[in-house]
Design an enzyme around this catalytic site. Structure first.
Site, mmCIF file in Angstrom:
data_model
loop_
_atom_site.group_PDB
_atom_site.id
_atom_site.type_symbol
_atom_site.label_atom_id
_atom_site.label_comp_id
_atom_site.label_asym_id
_atom_site.label_seq_id
_atom_site.Cartn_x
_atom_site.Cartn_y
_atom_site.Cartn_z
ATOM 1 N N ALA A 3 26.808 32.695 -120.137
ATOM 2 C CA ALA A 3 26.901 31.247 -120.331
ATOM 3 C C ALA A 3 26.584 30.500 -119.041
ATOM 4 C CB ALA A 3 28.299 30.877 -120.828
ATOM 5 N N THR A 19 41.203 37.736 -116.774
ATOM 6 C CA THR A 19 42.076 38.889 -116.507
ATOM 7 C C THR A 19 42.818 39.255 -117.784
ATOM 8 O OG1 THR A 19 44.121 39.649 -115.449
ATOM 9 C CG2 THR A 19 43.787 37.273 -115.483
ATOM 10 N N ILE A 20 42.859 40.540 -118.076
ATOM 11 C CA ILE A 20 43.555 40.931 -119.310
ATOM 12 C C ILE A 20 45.040 40.599 -119.216
ATOM 13 C CG2 ILE A 20 41.910 42.771 -119.898
ATOM 14 C CD1 ILE A 20 44.179 44.775 -119.031
ATOM 15 N N ASP A 21 45.563 40.438 -118.004
ATOM 16 C CA ASP A 21 46.997 40.155 -117.840
ATOM 17 C C ASP A 21 47.401 38.778 -118.381
ATOM 18 O OD1 ASP A 21 47.158 42.589 -116.653
ATOM 19 O OD2 ASP A 21 47.739 41.870 -114.667
ATOM 20 N N VAL A 57 24.704 31.498 -116.520
ATOM 21 C CA VAL A 57 23.272 31.620 -116.200
ATOM 22 C C VAL A 57 22.440 30.725 -117.134
ATOM 23 C CG1 VAL A 57 21.303 33.223 -116.200
ATOM 24 C CG2 VAL A 57 23.509 33.932 -115.216
ATOM 25 N N ARG A 58 22.704 30.819 -118.416
ATOM 26 C CA ARG A 58 21.836 30.098 -119.366
ATOM 27 C C ARG A 58 22.082 28.589 -119.338
ATOM 28 N NH1 ARG A 58 20.667 34.515 -124.144
ATOM 29 N NH2 ARG A 58 19.344 35.793 -122.795
ATOM 30 N N ARG A 78 50.479 43.821 -114.403
ATOM 31 C CA ARG A 78 51.011 44.161 -113.076
ATOM 32 C C ARG A 78 52.321 43.448 -112.786
ATOM 33 N NH1 ARG A 78 46.887 44.969 -108.930
ATOM 34 N NH2 ARG A 78 45.863 43.224 -109.962
ATOM 35 N N ASP A 120 47.786 36.020 -116.913
ATOM 36 C CA ASP A 120 48.908 35.493 -116.120
ATOM 37 C C ASP A 120 48.513 34.338 -115.192
ATOM 38 O OD1 ASP A 120 47.344 37.015 -114.461
ATOM 39 O OD2 ASP A 120 48.989 38.126 -113.534
ATOM 40 N N ARG A 136 58.625 60.724 -126.632
ATOM 41 C CA ARG A 136 57.345 60.929 -125.934
ATOM 42 C C ARG A 136 56.931 59.617 -125.250
ATOM 43 N NH1 ARG A 136 58.353 65.404 -127.373
ATOM 44 N NH2 ARG A 136 56.947 66.985 -128.240
ATOM 45 N N ASP A 195 43.907 35.230 -110.288
ATOM 46 C CA ASP A 195 44.383 34.293 -109.261
ATOM 47 C C ASP A 195 44.085 34.766 -107.840
ATOM 48 O OD1 ASP A 195 46.251 36.308 -109.501
ATOM 49 O OD2 ASP A 195 47.982 35.005 -109.185
ATOM 50 N N GLY A 196 44.063 36.089 -107.620
ATOM 51 C CA GLY A 196 43.723 36.619 -106.300
ATOM 52 C C GLY A 196 42.290 36.227 -105.933
ATOM 53 N N MET A 224 49.538 47.633 -119.612
ATOM 54 C CA MET A 224 49.243 46.956 -118.345
ATOM 55 C C MET A 224 49.937 45.604 -118.259
ATOM 56 S SD MET A 224 45.360 47.772 -117.240
ATOM 57 C CE MET A 224 44.995 49.232 -116.272
ATOM 58 N N ARG A 265 59.725 60.738 -134.268
ATOM 59 C CA ARG A 265 59.941 60.664 -132.820
ATOM 60 C C ARG A 265 60.112 59.231 -132.335
ATOM 61 N NH1 ARG A 265 55.145 64.779 -131.097
ATOM 62 N NH2 ARG A 265 56.419 66.649 -130.907
ATOM 63 N N GLY A 309 40.042 42.922 -111.338
ATOM 64 C CA GLY A 309 39.895 43.820 -112.491
ATOM 65 C C GLY A 309 38.919 43.243 -113.507
ATOM 66 N N ARG A 336 37.655 44.943 -105.470
ATOM 67 C CA ARG A 336 38.774 44.287 -104.778
ATOM 68 C C ARG A 336 38.482 44.522 -103.299
ATOM 69 N NH1 ARG A 336 42.440 43.527 -109.112
ATOM 70 N NH2 ARG A 336 42.612 45.252 -110.569
HETATM 71 O O1 F6P Z 1 43.229 43.449 -114.163
HETATM 72 C C1 F6P Z 1 44.599 43.460 -114.213
HETATM 73 C C2 F6P Z 1 45.060 44.874 -114.205
HETATM 74 O O2 F6P Z 1 44.513 45.567 -115.307
HETATM 75 C C3 F6P Z 1 46.581 45.019 -114.194
HETATM 76 O O3 F6P Z 1 47.145 44.912 -115.469
HETATM 77 C C4 F6P Z 1 46.747 46.384 -113.573
HETATM 78 O O4 F6P Z 1 47.998 46.509 -112.961
HETATM 79 C C5 F6P Z 1 45.645 46.406 -112.566
HETATM 80 O O5 F6P Z 1 44.647 45.546 -113.036
HETATM 81 C C6 F6P Z 1 45.047 47.763 -112.339
HETATM 82 O O6 F6P Z 1 44.122 47.660 -111.324
HETATM 83 P P1 F6P Z 1 43.101 48.800 -110.933
HETATM 84 O O7 F6P Z 1 42.071 48.880 -112.016
HETATM 85 O O8 F6P Z 1 42.520 48.347 -109.645
HETATM 86 O O9 F6P Z 1 43.872 50.071 -110.852
#
Ligand code: F6P
Length: 320
Positions: A22, A126-128, A24-25, A172, A130, A244, A103-104, A170, A163, A11, A72
């Site tokens: 960074a 990764t925004i996660d 490249v330079r 995962r 993790d 909601r 990590d993947g 996000m 409400r 992602g 991916r």
């Molecule tokens: O990059 C991490 C992530 O944003 C997870 O938080 C999310 O579950 C996943 O990627 C979504 O992946 P994709 O963009 O392939 O649907």
């Protein structure tokens, strides 16, 4: 070492462009040639390689996403796919790779190293947030700010209509975004995969809030903890409250990187080049208490990153 390669994989994360810039330079500063690999491992297999120069990374520091594109790749999971990838690197004379991703992506690089001896350094992006052995992954700060911005807006309409809102974010398999944004956004409850939450407790808290005159409630749910829609349905059924659900989705991953992401990504990318020049291999750059360090990739991938329970508890106390 004469030539290095750089790719982004998995992602995308805001700040990846700063890391590419960074790499490249800094490499050019040290007299190295740089190959940019398009579309992650998928592009590596297909031979989508291009020469990078100082201008290739001009005017990208403020841009989200990744100029190298990302993917991916299923084919890279096969030995044949990895053999093809290694062949392209040899043809181009690439002696070391900088992999910017999660990590993947690092596990993929490790296979390429095991099977074909390709040297690599991982930069956590990764925004996660993790990835073990690093307090911080590129993109997390921007993503959290995106979520907080959305919560602020939801709060306006939630108060006006009195409400309850369930906001699915996000993450995962992890609750880092939910926890940080939930605390910063003043959420009543935060549901994350790392901590078991009983929905009856969430509901009890909702009632307590209503009793003391709260006009709205916001419940943040990490996707790894379950579906926001399911949580919303249970709350609606059990309480009858006007509820909601908002699923923020990929909006969290886009946008201009924060200055924090820009700086850390620049430092991490530059350090990856330093490590390759020093002859290091199979390492990951990490930041621990503000200091950049390198970690053996086997060690890093064998660890688990845990949330700070005291922050989770604090969020609960402050939203009492
Ligand atoms: O990059 C991490 C992530 O944003 C997870 O938080 C999310 O579950 C996943 O990627 C979504 O992946 P994709 O963009 O392939 O649907």
């Amino acid at each position: 070492m004469k030539r290095i390669g750089v790719l982004t994989s998995g992602g995308d994360a805001p700040g990846m462009n700063c890391a590419i810039r960074a790499v490249v330079r800094k490499a050019i500063f040290f007299g190295l040639d740089v190959t940019g690999i398009q579309r992650g491992y998928s592009g590596l297999i297909n031979g989508e390689l291009r020469e990078m120069n100082l201008s290739s990374v001009a005017d990208i520091i403020h841009r989200g996403g990744t100029i190298l594109r990302t993917a991916r790749s299923e084919t890279f999971r096969t030995p044949e796919g990895r053999a093809k990838a290694a062949e392209h690197l040899r043809e181009m004379g690439v002696e070391g790779l900088v992999i910017i991703g999660g990590d993947g992506s690092f596990r993929g690089a490790r296979l390429l190293s095991n099977e074909h001896g390709i040297k690599f350094i991982g930069v956590p992006g990764t925004i996660d947030n993790d990835i073990p052995c690093t307090d911080y992954c590129i993109g997390f700060d921007t993503a959290v700010n995106n979520v907080v911005d959305a919560i602020n807006k939801i709060r306006d309409t939630a108060t006006s209509h009195e409400r309850t809102y369930v906001v699915e974010v996000m993450g995962r398999n992890s609750g880092f975004i939910a926890l940080e944004a939930g605390l910063a956004g003043g959420a009543e409850s935060i549901l994350i995969p790392e901590m078991k939450t009983n929905l009856d407790d969430v509901i009890e808290k909702l009632y307590r809030g209503l009793q003391r005159g709260k006009l709205h409630s916001i419940i943040v749910v990490a996707e790894g903890a379950g579906s926001g829609i399911d949580v919303g349905n249970v709350i609606k059924e059990k309480t009858g409250l006007d509820t909601r659900v908002t699923i923020l989705g990929h909006i969290q991953r886009g946008g201009t990187p924060t200055s924090f992401d820009r700086v850390i990504a620049s430092r991490m990318g530059a350090m990856a080049v330093d490590l390759l020049i020093e002859g290091k291999d199979r390492k990951m750059v990490g930041v621990v208490s503000g200091e950049l360090k390198d970690f053996d990739i086997d060690y890093a991938l064998s660890r688990e990153k845990t949330i700070d329970k005291s922050v989770y508890e604090l969020a609960g106390i402050l939203a009492i």
